[in-house]
Design an enzyme around this catalytic site. Structure first.
Site, PDB file in Angstrom:
ATOM      1  N   ASP A 107     -44.796 -45.244  40.156  1.00 42.80           N
ATOM      2  CA  ASP A 107     -43.924 -46.057  39.312  1.00 42.80           C
ATOM      3  C   ASP A 107     -43.603 -45.282  38.041  1.00 42.80           C
ATOM      4  OD1 ASP A 107     -42.539 -47.944  37.949  1.00 42.80           O
ATOM      5  OD2 ASP A 107     -44.108 -49.458  37.905  1.00 42.80           O
ATOM      6  N   PHE A 108     -42.476 -44.588  38.067  1.00 44.00           N
ATOM      7  CA  PHE A 108     -42.036 -43.833  36.899  1.00 44.00           C
ATOM      8  C   PHE A 108     -40.648 -44.308  36.516  1.00 44.00           C
ATOM      9  CE2 PHE A 108     -39.657 -40.307  34.994  1.00 44.00           C
ATOM     10  CZ  PHE A 108     -40.394 -40.192  33.825  1.00 44.00           C
ATOM     11  N   GLU A 109     -40.517 -44.916  35.339  1.00 46.36           N
ATOM     12  CA  GLU A 109     -39.239 -45.544  34.982  1.00 46.36           C
ATOM     13  C   GLU A 109     -38.709 -45.125  33.619  1.00 46.36           C
ATOM     14  OE1 GLU A 109     -39.198 -49.866  36.012  1.00 46.36           O
ATOM     15  OE2 GLU A 109     -41.311 -49.531  36.490  1.00 46.36           O
ATOM     16  N   ARG A 110     -39.175 -43.984  33.096  1.00 44.57           N
ATOM     17  CA  ARG A 110     -38.732 -43.610  31.740  1.00 44.57           C
ATOM     18  C   ARG A 110     -37.328 -43.025  31.731  1.00 44.57           C
ATOM     19  NH1 ARG A 110     -42.502 -45.005  28.181  1.00 44.57           N
ATOM     20  NH2 ARG A 110     -44.646 -45.049  28.972  1.00 44.57           N
ATOM     21  N   MET A 122     -32.385 -45.770  28.010  1.00 41.17           N
ATOM     22  CA  MET A 122     -32.620 -44.401  28.505  1.00 41.17           C
ATOM     23  C   MET A 122     -31.595 -43.416  27.939  1.00 41.17           C
ATOM     24  SD  MET A 122     -33.452 -45.051  32.520  1.00 41.17           S
ATOM     25  CE  MET A 122     -34.724 -46.200  33.031  1.00 41.17           C
TER      26      MET A 122
END
Length: 331
Positions: A107-110, A122
């Protein structure tokens, strides 16, 4: 190639172990045909999610619009060796079992690996990348600067995401790996308020075969909002599942499509989905060719006795019985 008919599975990815301190247990989850980690572990034998693992380059928000630069801030400035080393440490610490054979979720959402898609909060990644090129080439025009920034960002964003996935697969060979939320669809959004995915995003998804070719599972997110009408909620689920299935059908290895589903409304997290919304969203996932559902929950859903009691009641009376009906009907 059409995807073979598969078994439909539902998974429990909720940190209900937090309820054990109140003497409340969720052993009944399995009675409802829902795959449940043994001992109600959050990172367990059936499914494990890893939040922001390793040290992906990122701009971590501080107060007053300032941010902290982590590992270069943007992928083109990041040190991938450090990241991969930390990623393995993170995996070994959170879930040391190398024979893990469940679903592994990164879970990588940056930021997103497609430069254009870094909008909203973003956008700082675009601005930061553009500034780097501008400093280097002060006399280039705006268009040239943006093009170069985009090219550099995407090249290294791909490197970080691809190598992370490959390493996860190499060290936990039996697991099925994927990134949470992908493929993106951007439907039912202010600029594209329809069930169908954004056309540009679909084209970009086609260009992201480097990612999807390496994933054993696709994990679109189908969290619904209260502000939508019941039909719009169904449309949101429909568009996102359809797109993931379309991507899967275009890949040789046809990865399974498991939709991430939350039992509360995304914009009203103290309200559980109505029985009708649960039934209809589940049905929509089935109808559009999904292979299953991952029921997700946040730690703030289960951080008090009353919240744990409410969720348990909801599982026993609404969610569980519907899960049984859906799995039995499909299988």
């Amino acid at each position: 190639s059409e995807r073979p008919k598969r078994v439909f599975n539902i998974y429990w990815n909720v940190p209900t172990f937090m309820c054990h301190q109140y003497g409340l247990y969720f052993d009944e989850v399995t009675n409802f045909n829902i795959k449940h980690n043994s001992k109600d572990n959050f990172q367990g034998d059936k499914i494990a999610i890893f939040y922001d693992p390793g040290e992906f380059p990122a701009l971590l928000p501080l107060k007053y619009g300032k941010y902290k630069i982590r590992n270069g801030g943007v992928p083109q400035e990041g040190n991938i060796t450090i990241h991969l080393q930390r990623f393995i440490e993170h995996l070994d610490k959170t879930y040391p079992n190398r024979n893990f054979s469940g679903i592994g979720v990164i879970d990588f959402e940056r930021w997103r690996p497609i430069f254009r898609q870094n909008w909203g909060n973003m956008k700082i990644y675009k601005n930061f990348s553009i500034d780097l090129v501008r400093k280097e080439h002060p006399f280039w025009n705006k268009k040239m600067i943006e093009l170069e920034a985009s090219k550099r960002f995407e090249k290294y964003a791909r490197l970080f995401m691809e190598e992370t996935l490959k390493l996860a697969k190499k060290t936990r060979k039996q697991a099925d790996w994927g990134y949470y939320g992908y493929p993106y669809c951007f439907n039912m959004s202010p600029t594209n308020f329809v069930p169908d995915c954004d056309v540009t995003a679909m084209r970009e998804n086609d260009e992201m075969s480097w990612l999807f070719n390496n994933q054993n599972v696709l994990l679109p997110s189908v969290y619904v909002r209260r502000e939508l009408t019941p039909d719009q909620r169904i449309g949101l689920v429909q568009g996102r599942v359809k797109e993931a299935v379309r991507i899967s059908n275009n890949l040789k290895h046809s990865p399974k499509v498991f939709s991430y589903w939350w039992y509360v409304y995304q914009d009203e997290t103290n309200t559980f989905l109505t029985e009708t919304d649960v039934k209809k969203t589940f049905q929509e996932i089935v109808i559009n060719g999904g292979d299953g559902i991952i029921i997700w929950g946040s730690s703030s859903d289960v951080n008090s006795l009353s919240k744990c009691m409410r969720l348990r009641e909801y599982l026993l009376t609404v969610l569980g019985p519907i899960a049984v009906n859906v799995t039995e009907a499909v299988n």
